[in-house]
Write an enzyme that holds these catalytic residues in place. Structure first.
Site, PDB file in Angstrom:
ATOM      1  CG  ASN A  10      20.881   4.429 -99.955  1.00  0.00           C
ATOM      2  OD1 ASN A  10      20.636   5.552 -99.499  1.00  0.00           O
ATOM      3  ND2 ASN A  10      20.896   3.338 -99.203  1.00  0.00           N
ATOM      4  CD1 TRP A  11      23.775   9.558-103.493  1.00  0.00           C
ATOM      5  CD2 TRP A  11      23.670  11.731-102.965  1.00  0.00           C
ATOM      6  NE1 TRP A  11      24.206  10.276-104.590  1.00  0.00           N
ATOM      7  CE2 TRP A  11      24.150  11.616-104.292  1.00  0.00           C
ATOM      8  CE3 TRP A  11      23.518  13.014-102.418  1.00  0.00           C
ATOM      9  CZ2 TRP A  11      24.473  12.726-105.078  1.00  0.00           C
ATOM     10  CZ3 TRP A  11      23.837  14.119-103.203  1.00  0.00           C
ATOM     11  CH2 TRP A  11      24.315  13.974-104.514  1.00  0.00           C
ATOM     12  CE  LYS A  12      24.207   3.052 -97.801  1.00  0.00           C
ATOM     13  NZ  LYS A  12      24.972   1.932 -97.306  1.00  0.00           N
ATOM     14  CG  HIS A  96      19.237   0.283 -96.562  1.00  0.00           C
ATOM     15  ND1 HIS A  96      20.216   0.069 -95.615  1.00  0.00           N
ATOM     16  CD2 HIS A  96      19.878   0.324 -97.750  1.00  0.00           C
ATOM     17  CE1 HIS A  96      21.395   0.006 -96.221  1.00  0.00           C
ATOM     18  NE2 HIS A  96      21.212   0.161 -97.520  1.00  0.00           N
ATOM     19  CD  GLU A  98      23.321   1.553 -94.157  1.00  0.00           C
ATOM     20  OE1 GLU A  98      22.752   2.615 -94.460  1.00  0.00           O
ATOM     21  OE2 GLU A  98      24.350   1.146 -94.733  1.00  0.00           O
ATOM     22  CD  GLU A 166      21.241  -2.869-100.671  1.00  0.00           C
ATOM     23  OE1 GLU A 166      21.956  -2.211-101.424  1.00  0.00           O
ATOM     24  OE2 GLU A 166      20.737  -2.414 -99.634  1.00  0.00           O
ATOM     25  N   GLY A 172      29.006  -1.527 -97.754  1.00  0.00           N
ATOM     26  CA  GLY A 172      30.012  -0.596 -97.245  1.00  0.00           C
ATOM     27  C   GLY A 172      31.290  -1.261 -96.773  1.00  0.00           C
ATOM     28  CB  SER A 212      30.972  -3.386-101.817  1.00  0.00           C
ATOM     29  OG  SER A 212      30.962  -3.183-100.412  1.00  0.00           O
ATOM     30  N   GLY A 233      25.561   2.399-102.882  1.00  0.00           N
ATOM     31  CA  GLY A 233      25.734   3.410-101.852  1.00  0.00           C
ATOM     32  C   GLY A 233      26.937   4.291-102.157  1.00  0.00           C
ATOM     33  N   GLY A 234      28.084   3.941-101.588  1.00  0.00           N
ATOM     34  CA  GLY A 234      29.288   4.772-101.676  1.00  0.00           C
ATOM     35  C   GLY A 234      29.632   5.242-103.081  1.00  0.00           C
TER      36      GLY A 234
HETATM   37  P1  PGA Z   1      27.416   0.315-100.598  1.00  0.00           P
HETATM   38  O1  PGA Z   1      25.900   0.475-100.058  1.00  0.00           O
HETATM   39  O2  PGA Z   1      27.338   0.346-102.103  1.00  0.00           O
HETATM   40  O3  PGA Z   1      28.136   1.527-100.041  1.00  0.00           O
HETATM   41  O4  PGA Z   1      27.926  -0.964-100.091  1.00  0.00           O
HETATM   42  C1  PGA Z   1      24.848  -0.204-100.684  1.00  0.00           C
HETATM   43  C2  PGA Z   1      23.554   0.054 -99.973  1.00  0.00           C
HETATM   44  O5  PGA Z   1      23.558   0.127 -98.743  1.00  0.00           O
HETATM   45  O6  PGA Z   1      22.498   0.199-100.607  1.00  0.00           O
END
Ligand code: PGA
Length: 255
Positions: A10-12, A96, A98, A166, A172, A212, A233-234
């Site tokens: 997930n590149w956000k 998600h 966020e 998650e 993050g 993470s 994500g990251g």
């Molecule tokens: P992260 O993000 O790996 O940067 O913690 C995961 C996600 O939000 O799907």
């Protein structure tokens, strides 16, 4: 394991045209790895079509990060599941944390988005997870079960559903849930799926862990019972990290 492993990125809100070289590197790396797990990258909507072109014929799937529930209409700034499909996406993330937090997306809204994804022929990646406060007050299992139940349409299409657990506090932050907690929550999610009316399909839905996840931690996490992959994500932004995660999971022999 009957379910093939999946590593989803997930590149956000990250990535400009220059970042397409990362997609190209993952795509060609995947072609050279016949035993790799399944791979999906969800770039921002602006890069979708070009990412699809870069991934063409390599087995790397490209997805969206969100969609509107409707197919079209007066919804300024929104993108429908049909539009994602039209751009070549095969999947879309729904719910998600966020988006739940920043746009107050309710479970009912997420449910409508998943129905939209299925209407358009996309796989939905439903995200659920508790906050730190909910975990510390011992409510994590109930919160996640309630989110799952209220975010899923009544009739589930198991072939087009992945569920990502998650924990909000692990996204993050560099903090990962303890292995025992991940395994317990995934077993709980599997039994919640089994308890639904269409529970006969519970065994075929993939359950991903997210928060993470990194090349150094992915193998231990994906080797846990009822964990079928990861939503990252990251560590999905760089092809070298993403390919390292594919290699670590391939070495488990699940793919
Ligand atoms: P992260 O993000 O790996 O940067 O913690 C995961 C996600 O939000 O799907």
């Amino acid at each position: 394991m009957a379910r093939a492993a999946l590593i989803a990125g997930n590149w956000k809100m990250n990535g400009l045209a220059a970042s397409l070289s990362e997609i190209e590197a993952v795509a060609s790396g995947l072609s050279a790895r016949p035993n790799a797990p399944e791979a999906l990258i969800c770039p921002p909507a602006t890069l979708l079509e070009r990412a699809v072109a870069s991934a063409q014929g390599t087995g790397l799937a490209i997805g969206g990060q969100d969609c509107h529930a409707d197919a079209s209409g007066a919804h300024t700034g929104d993108v429908s599941a049909e539009m994602l499909r039209d751009a070549g996406a095969t999947a879309v993330i729904a719910g998600h944390s966020e988006r739940r937090a920043a746009y107050a997306e309710s479970d009912a809204a997420v449910r409508a988005k998943i129905a939209g994804a299925w209407r358009a022929g996309l796989t939905a990646v439903l995200c659920v997870g508790e906050t730190l406060e909910q975990r510390e007050s011992g409510m994590a299992s109930e919160v996640v079960a309630a989110q799952l139940d209220a975010s899923l349409p009544a009739s589930v299409d198991p072939a087009r559903l992945e569920i990502a657990y998650e924990p909000v506090w692990a996204i993050g932050t560099g903090k990962s849930a303890a292995s025992a907690d991940i395994a317990n929550m995934h077993a709980h999610l599997r039994s919640c799926l089994r308890a639904r009316a269409d529970g006969k399909d519970a065994a075929s839905v993939r359950l991903l862990y997210g928060g993470s996840v990194k090349p150094a931690t992915v193998a231990e996490i994906v080797s846990l019972g009822d964990v079928d992959g990861a939503l990252v994500g990251g560590a999905s932004l760089k092809a070298t990290d993403f390919l390292a995660m594919l290699d670590a999971v391939a070495a488990l022999g699940h793919a």
